[in-house]
Scaffold this active site. Structure first.
Site, PDB file in Angstrom:
ATOM      1  N   ASP A  11      -7.734   6.287   1.725  1.00  0.00           N
ATOM      2  CA  ASP A  11      -8.388   5.398   0.503  1.00  0.00           C
ATOM      3  C   ASP A  11      -9.091   4.232   1.092  1.00  0.00           C
ATOM      4  OD1 ASP A  11      -7.490   7.268  -0.873  1.00  0.00           O
ATOM      5  OD2 ASP A  11      -6.041   6.181  -2.183  1.00  0.00           O
ATOM      6  N   LYS A 109      -8.285  12.969  -4.519  1.00  0.00           N
ATOM      7  CA  LYS A 109      -7.072  13.153  -5.435  1.00  0.00           C
ATOM      8  C   LYS A 109      -7.110  12.063  -6.606  1.00  0.00           C
ATOM      9  CE  LYS A 109      -5.014   9.537  -2.435  1.00  0.00           C
ATOM     10  NZ  LYS A 109      -4.872   8.499  -3.585  1.00  0.00           N
ATOM     11  N   CYS A 154      -0.512   4.430  -1.793  1.00  0.00           N
ATOM     12  CA  CYS A 154      -1.019   5.553  -1.004  1.00  0.00           C
ATOM     13  C   CYS A 154      -0.556   6.060  -0.014  1.00  0.00           C
ATOM     14  CB  CYS A 154      -2.461   5.731  -1.471  1.00  0.00           C
ATOM     15  SG  CYS A 154      -2.986   5.954  -3.108  1.00  0.00           S
TER      16      CYS A 154
HETATM   17  C1  VGL Z   1      -3.921   3.564  -4.912  1.00  0.00           C
HETATM   18  C2  VGL Z   1      -3.324   2.256  -6.887  1.00  0.00           C
HETATM   19  C3  VGL Z   1      -4.037   3.311  -7.739  1.00  0.00           C
HETATM   20  C4  VGL Z   1      -3.981   3.283  -3.387  1.00  0.00           C
HETATM   21  C5  VGL Z   1      -4.689   4.230  -5.497  1.00  0.00           C
HETATM   22  O1  VGL Z   1      -4.778   3.806  -2.710  1.00  0.00           O
HETATM   23  O2  VGL Z   1      -3.043   2.802  -2.921  1.00  0.00           O
HETATM   24  N1  VGL Z   1      -3.500   2.514  -5.567  1.00  0.00           N
HETATM   25  N2  VGL Z   1      -4.757   4.350  -6.911  1.00  0.00           N
END
Ligand code: VGL
Ligand code: ZN
Length: 200
Positions: A11, A109, A154
Site C-alpha cells: 500500500d 484489496k 496492512c
Molecule cells: C490501511 C487503513 C485502511 C493500510 C488501509 O494500508 O494500512 N489502513 N486501509
C-alpha cells in the site's frame, strides 16, 4: 535473496503519504529504501488498497460516526477511516517515486463494498482469500520480505496471515511507517513477534 524469495510492498499509495487522505507520518520517507529493496529482490509483488466510493470502512458511510471510531461489522470489529484509496483516484495511485515497474503482480484489496481488507492474504473476515497465498505457492516462493504502509495495519495483518499460511516472513521496519492508533503499533509489533515474524 534466493530464487524462492519475494518482496511484498504494501500500500505505498498517495493517500497514505503526507498530503493524502489517510496520511501516515513519514510515509513517503521509505520510498528510496523500498526502491533499493525492489532493485535487489528476485520477485516483487505490490498491494494496492482499492475501495469503491461509499465503502463500508469509511466513516462517511455511517451517519453519526467519525473517522477512527470503531464499529461492529458482521465479520467483527472495524475501525472507520476517512475516505481513502478510492478506485481510480489520484490518492489510490502508487507514490509517484516508487519503482513499480518490476512488480510481477499487483494485488488489489478492499474492493468489496461490505468488507475491508487490511491483509494482502485475507479480507477482514479472516476467511475470504485474495488469492495471493496460492499464487506464491504455485510459483514456489516460500520466503517473504514485507515493507510499506501501514506497519500496524496492512503490513502487520499481512505478516500474520503470511506466517499462518506457512511462509517465512521478515518485516523490514525501517522500510515501514505506522499509524499508531491507541497503541496499535506496540500491540501489533508484539503480535508479529509472538507469531514468529522476523522484525528488523
Ligand atoms: C490501511 C487503513 C485502511 C493500510 C488501509 O494500508 O494500512 N489502513 N486501509
Ligand atoms: Zn483502506
Amino acid at each position: 535473496m534466493a530464487e524462492t524469495d519475494a518482496l511484498i510492498v504494501i500500500d505505498l499509495q498517495n493517500d497514505f503519504c503526507p498530503g493524502g487522505a489517510l496520511a501516515v507520518t513519514g510515509g513517503d520517507e521509505i520510498v528510496p529504501l523500498v526502491n533499493d529493496m525492489i532493485r535487489h529482490a528476485n520477485h516483487v509483488v505490490m498491494t494496492q488498497d482499492w475501495h469503491p466510493a461509499g465503502h463500508s470502512s469509511f466513516a462517511s458511510s455511517h451517519p453519526g460516526s467519525k473517522a477512527f471510531d470503531h464499529m461492529d461489522m458482521p465479520y467483527g470489529p472495524q475501525t472507520l477511516w476517512p475516505d481513502h484509496c478510492i478506485q481510480g483516484s489520484k490518492g489510490a495511485e502508487f507514490h509517484s517515486g516508487i519503482a513499480w515497474t518490476r512488480a510481477e503482480l499487483i494485488v488489489r484489496k478492499g474492493f468489496r463494498p461490505a468488507i475491508d481488507s487490511y491483509s494482502a492474504f485475507f479480507e477482514n473476515d479472516h476467511k475470504t482469500p485474495t488469492g495471493l497465498a496460492g499464487y506464491l505457492r504455485e510459483r514456489g516462493i516460500g520466503k517473504l520480505t514485507l515493507a510499506g504502509l501501514a506497519t500496524d495495519f496492512c503490513v502487520a495483518y499481512s505478516a500474520l496471515d503470511a506466517v499462518g499460511q506457512g511462509f517465512k516472513v521478515t518485516v523490514r521496519l525501517d522500510a515501514c511507517r505506522g499509524i499508531d492508533l491507541g497503541g496499535s503499533l506496540d500491540k501489533m509489533l508484539g503480535r508479529m513477534r509472538a507469531a514468529g515474524v522476523t522484525l528488523i
